[in-house]
Design a protein around this motif. Structure first.
Motif, short mmCIF file in Angstrom:
data_model
loop_
_atom_site.label_atom_id
_atom_site.label_comp_id
_atom_site.label_asym_id
_atom_site.label_seq_id
_atom_site.Cartn_x
_atom_site.Cartn_y
_atom_site.Cartn_z
N GLY A 232 -9.42 -7.54 14.63
CA GLY A 232 -9.19 -7.89 13.23
C GLY A 232 -8.67 -9.32 13.13
O GLY A 232 -7.46 -9.54 13.12
N THR A 233 -9.59 -10.25 13.11
CA THR A 233 -9.22 -11.65 12.84
C THR A 233 -10.49 -12.39 12.42
O THR A 233 -11.55 -11.77 12.19
CB THR A 233 -8.54 -12.32 14.06
N VAL B 273 -5.30 -6.79 16.41
CA VAL B 273 -5.37 -7.51 15.13
C VAL B 273 -4.35 -8.65 15.11
O VAL B 273 -3.41 -8.68 15.91
CB VAL B 273 -5.10 -6.57 13.92
N VAL C 61 -2.11 -2.01 8.51
CA VAL C 61 -3.16 -2.28 9.51
C VAL C 61 -2.54 -2.45 10.91
O VAL C 61 -2.98 -1.81 11.87
CB VAL C 61 -3.97 -3.54 9.09
N THR C 62 -1.51 -3.28 11.02
CA THR C 62 -0.94 -3.52 12.38
C THR C 62 -0.37 -2.21 12.95
O THR C 62 -0.42 -2.00 14.16
CB THR C 62 0.15 -4.61 12.37
N PHE D 246 -8.63 -6.93 6.10
CA PHE D 246 -8.64 -5.79 7.03
C PHE D 246 -7.85 -4.63 6.42
O PHE D 246 -6.80 -4.84 5.80
CB PHE D 246 -8.06 -6.20 8.38
N HIS E 216 -7.02 -12.47 6.55
CA HIS E 216 -6.47 -11.28 7.23
C HIS E 216 -6.15 -10.12 6.28
O HIS E 216 -5.99 -8.99 6.73
CB HIS E 216 -5.25 -11.70 8.07
N THR E 217 -6.06 -10.41 4.97
CA THR E 217 -5.82 -9.28 4.05
C THR E 217 -7.12 -8.51 3.80
O THR E 217 -7.12 -7.50 3.09
CB THR E 217 -5.24 -9.77 2.70
N SER F 212 -1.04 -6.31 18.36
CA SER F 212 -1.27 -7.42 17.43
C SER F 212 -0.61 -8.67 17.98
O SER F 212 0.41 -8.58 18.69
CB SER F 212 -0.78 -7.07 16.03
N CYS G 65 -2.18 -9.59 9.21
CA CYS G 65 -2.70 -8.40 8.53
C CYS G 65 -1.52 -7.61 7.96
O CYS G 65 -0.38 -7.76 8.43
CB CYS G 65 -3.44 -7.49 9.53
#
Ligand code: 13P
Length: 348
Positions: free
Chosen positions: A278-279, A241, A249-250, A222, A219-220, A256, A245
């Motif tokens: 995003g996953t 996401v 990002v979130t 993204f 997740h990092t 999320s 993250c």
């Protein structure tokens, strides 16, 4: 062609063994598993849903967990004495869980407790941690949580003690704290390689939330740029996401939540919706196939090699050796203490 034929044979054999074992067997599959595996499972879900499913299953003698080791280990802690938990590959680990070593977390806890007093902090362990970490959390009266119930776990903790010590995922911890309007200035990161985690005494005394500095390496991947690009190329897209993250990002995403939350978000979106996710890529690919009326895009192709260690061959091997191969065991003392944290989570 040969591989297709081989896979078909394996799937047929797996289906046959499942049929023979009937209610004695339950196969749990995490959302990040590849389609072939998910299709052969009895239940798919996020970490919380599968832990609860394992805890409540009374019929199955064999729980076969297709996910990573900490998930199967949580099932083994929650399972009753007559149940046997197996995982097709016992080496399917988790980078994030490896970043939180129980001895180091206990040392940090003691260091902070010496300054604040034992009863000042509540430990909250993310489920992506090994059994010894969950045991440390249970021993100090805390709870385990997943991405699906982190906010509830934080509320539970704050109702009892003034501060939270959350490990090992800094980003889920920060997203949860900020989501509860705890200011950034009250959130502190603990680096175990430095005295007092790299903080001053005053910082530790002032903090509401102390975060271990672990991260998920899926997740990092993204970044805010990926979301900004999607907003340019597909202005109508909704972005969802996972809260592992970073907060950068979130904060830019529309929503999320846990992997089950993401699956629900897609299911509930109107036909023709464009959704950028995003996953881990296996969940995204499956959702795209399940909802051909919606446009499902990955923000980035982030793949978890550990989840991918589970395959048709090791699933079949485990089924052919049911009750014997790849059994997940947890030492009794650890099991007893870790179950306190996991039961607290189930009762949140
Ligand atoms: P979920 O609990 O949302 O399924 O997440 C599990 C996980 O390991 C994400 O990296």
């Amino acid at each position: 062609m040969d591989t297709d034929f081989g896979n078909r044979e394996i799937k047929n054999r797996i289906t046959q063994i499942k049929h023979e074992l009937g209610n004695e067997l339950v196969i749990l599959t995490h959302h990040f598993q590849r389609k072939d595996i998910v299709d052969l499972g009895d239940h798919r879900g996020d970490s919380f849903g599968l832990a609860r499913r394992a805890a409540r299953d009374e019929k199955a003698k064999y729980i076969l967990f297709c996910g990573v080791h900490f998930m199967a280990e949580s099932a083994a802690i929650l399972a009753n004495e007559n149940q046997i938990v197996q995982i097709p590959d016992t080496g399917a680990g988790c980078w994030l869980a490896e970043m939180g070593e129980a001895g180091k977390i206990e040392t940090a806890w003691q260091e902070a407790a010496a300054l604040l007093g034992e009863g000042a902090m509540m430990p909250v362990a993310y489920i992506n941690s090994n059994a010894a970490v969950k045991a440390m959390c249970g021993r100090h009266g805390g709870t385990v949580c997943t991405a699906a119930n982190a906010a509830r776990a934080f509320e539970w903790a704050f109702a009892q003690r003034g501060k939270i010590f959350f490990f090992p995922d800094e980003y889920l911890g920060r997203n949860t704290a900020l989501g509860m309007d705890i200011p950034e200035s009250s959130i502190l990161v603990w680096d175990p390689s430095l005295p007092l985690g790299g903080n001053t005494k005053a910082d530790v005394q002032k903090a509401k939330v102390i975060l271990w500095n672990g991260h998920c390496q899926v997740h990092t991947r993204f970044t805010p740029d990926q979301i900004m690009n999607i907003r340019k190329t597909a202005p109508d897209a909704r972005v969802v996401v996972h809260p592992e993250c970073s907060h950068e990002v979130t904060a830019l995403a529309d929503a999320s939540g846990s992997t089950s939350f993401i699956a629900r978000y897609v299911a509930e979106a109107p036909a023709d919706a464009t959704i950028a996710i995003g996953t881990e890529i296996n969940l995204i690919t499956r959702l795209a196939a399940e909802y051909p009326d919606k446009r499902i895009l990955p923000l980035y192709d982030a793949f978890c090699p550990h989840m991918h260690q589970i395959n048709l061959r090791n699933l079949l091997h485990t089924l052919e050796n049911i009750g014997k191969a790849n059994v997940v065991t947890v030492e009794n003392r650890i099991k007893k203490e870790a179950s306190i944290g996991l039961e607290n989570m189930l009762n949140l």
